[in-house]
Write an enzyme that holds these catalytic residues in place. Structure first.
Site, PDB file in Angstrom:
ATOM      1  N   ASP A 173       0.832  -1.200   0.000  1.00 40.03           N
ATOM      2  CA  ASP A 173       0.000   0.000   0.000  1.00 40.03           C
ATOM      3  C   ASP A 173       0.870   1.253   0.000  1.00 40.03           C
ATOM      4  OD1 ASP A 173      -2.548   1.130  -0.054  1.00 40.03           O
ATOM      5  OD2 ASP A 173      -2.726   1.210   2.124  1.00 40.03           O
ATOM      6  N   HIS A 256      -4.745   2.392  -7.085  1.00 37.82           N
ATOM      7  CA  HIS A 256      -5.926   2.097  -6.281  1.00 37.82           C
ATOM      8  C   HIS A 256      -7.178   1.931  -7.143  1.00 37.82           C
ATOM      9  CE1 HIS A 256      -3.541   2.914  -2.681  1.00 37.82           C
ATOM     10  NE2 HIS A 256      -4.531   2.338  -2.007  1.00 37.82           N
ATOM     11  N   HIS A 259      -6.931  -1.573  -8.039  1.00 40.42           N
ATOM     12  CA  HIS A 259      -7.329  -2.343  -6.848  1.00 40.42           C
ATOM     13  C   HIS A 259      -8.848  -2.469  -6.781  1.00 40.42           C
ATOM     14  CE1 HIS A 259      -9.120  -2.140  -2.792  1.00 40.42           C
ATOM     15  NE2 HIS A 259      -8.277  -3.119  -2.526  1.00 40.42           N
ATOM     16  N   HIS A 273      -5.506  -5.937   0.977  1.00 43.32           N
ATOM     17  CA  HIS A 273      -5.593  -4.691   0.217  1.00 43.32           C
ATOM     18  C   HIS A 273      -4.256  -4.350  -0.432  1.00 43.32           C
ATOM     19  CE1 HIS A 273      -6.662  -0.441  -0.578  1.00 43.32           C
ATOM     20  NE2 HIS A 273      -5.465  -0.156  -0.087  1.00 43.32           N
TER      21      HIS A 273
END
Length: 357
Positions: A173, A256, A259, A273
């Site tokens: 992340d 993201h 993601h 995540h």
């Protein structure tokens, strides 16, 4: 002429050290006297006692989190807080429990919030953002809140005793922080709260990247030994504080967005995540044609136990339909993919993901 506003935002206080859970009440008592503690369901049986002891002198109502940051879970916790008459919300656990706590505090009238991450798997703890999921585990929406947590308290010994996979996911992340902030800077795109990143925001993002590149492998080795050593402390701070401030103030973009697209597939729901974000970083570098940087980042990901192929996040059977679902969600109108400095289409995402098979 439109006023161009720049800025950065942070939690009210950030403190990090081994054993800090024992000081939870003392560090929080200036914010309230009766707290709803939302406790991660994976930890409830193990740390309920230490949490109650550390929360003194606060009066506490402990609610075990259901596992998902969803509308139903937020509503359940709001009802518990209203019934107990609390004036403070404390979230203890992983990212979904912490995001729920932030949303609950806002819906209880903007109560002060204390966040106690027990893993360093994402940059959720410091931000004013909660990612709300549907009951099918897909991303429903990003919930942008008006204030950051008042206190982020990190007991690094508890974090060190968690499986090292969580720390690696946090590195994934944090890896996105600089690349997405740089995309946002080049695109002159707004950050998460509608201003443009200040020079400080981009320096924080750069420092985050440099810290995890330098200390990531050593930090994982210390975590394997359940030790909050010097490299571990540096990476925990990078994963939580530097990445949190960097993404929120600098901006988020393609990694993201991809993601969010990956979360459309049931294949990936048992992956973390940051593991999916790392794939998003690699795909975005391919989209931009940055092959040399892609090779460097891919080698780094392999060295810190992050996925480098779609199969590493559970997508072993790659089909056109799956890739199209990911790409269409990633490039949905109004999404953060628009913060990239070039227009990225679903076909470009599909082409990049095919290179990660």
């Amino acid at each position: 002429m439109t006023l161009r506003v720049t800025g950065a935002r942070f939690p009210g206080r950030y403190i990090q050290a081994p054993g800090l859970l024992s000081r939870l009440g003392e560090e929080s008592k200036s914010l309230g006297s009766k707290a709803l503690i939302l406790l991660d369901n994976f930890l409830a049986s193990r740390i309920d006692g230490p949490v109650r002891a550390g929360a003194a002198p606060l009066a506490v109502e402990i609610l075990v989190h259901g596992g998902e940051c969803s509308e139903a879970e937020i509503a359940r916790a709001v009802a518990a807080g209203e019934a107990a008459g609390v004036d403070l919300v404390i979230g203890i656990g992983g990212g979904k429990a912490l995001d729920t706590a932030k949303a609950v505090a806002f819906r209880l009238g903007g109560l002060p919030t204390v966040i106690v991450p027990t893993i360093a798997a994402s940059d959720a703890p410091c931000s004013a953002l909660a990612v709300v999921y549907g009951e099918d585990h897909t991303v429903a929406y990003d919930y942008f809140l008006p204030r950051n947590p008042d206190l982020v308290l990190v007991d690094s010994q508890i974090v060190a005793e968690a499986p090292a996979r969580f720390l690696a996911a946090g590195i994934g992340d944090a890896l996105a922080t600089w690349y997405e902030a740089e995309s946002s800077r080049l695109a002159d795109a707004p950050n998460c709260w509608g201003t443009h990143g200040s020079p400080l925001a981009f320096e924080i993002a750069r420092f985050c990247r440099d810290t995890i590149f330098e200390h990531g492998a050593a930090a994982l080795a210390e975590c394997d030994a359940d030790t909050a050593g010097p490299a571990f402390e540096r990476v925990v701070e990078a994963n939580i504080l530097l990445s949190g401030a960097g993404f929120e103030s600098g901006g988020v973009a393609g990694a993201h967005a991809i993601h969010h697209g990956l979360c459309e597939l049931p294949d990936v729901h048992h992956h973390l995540h940051g593991e999916k974000v790392a794939i998003g970083v690699l795909a975005t570098l391919l989209i931009h044609g940055q092959r040399e940087e892609f090779d460097r980042v891919r080698a780094y990901c392999a060295s810190v136990r992050l996925p480098v192929r779609l199969a590493d996040i559970g997508i072993e059977e790659v089909t056109e339909d799956k890739l199209r679902r990911v790409a269409e969600r990633a490039c949905r109108p109004g999404e953060i993919m628009e913060n990239e400095p070039i227009r990225i289409t679903p076909d470009m995402v599909i082409a990049a993901l095919r290179q990660l098979v």
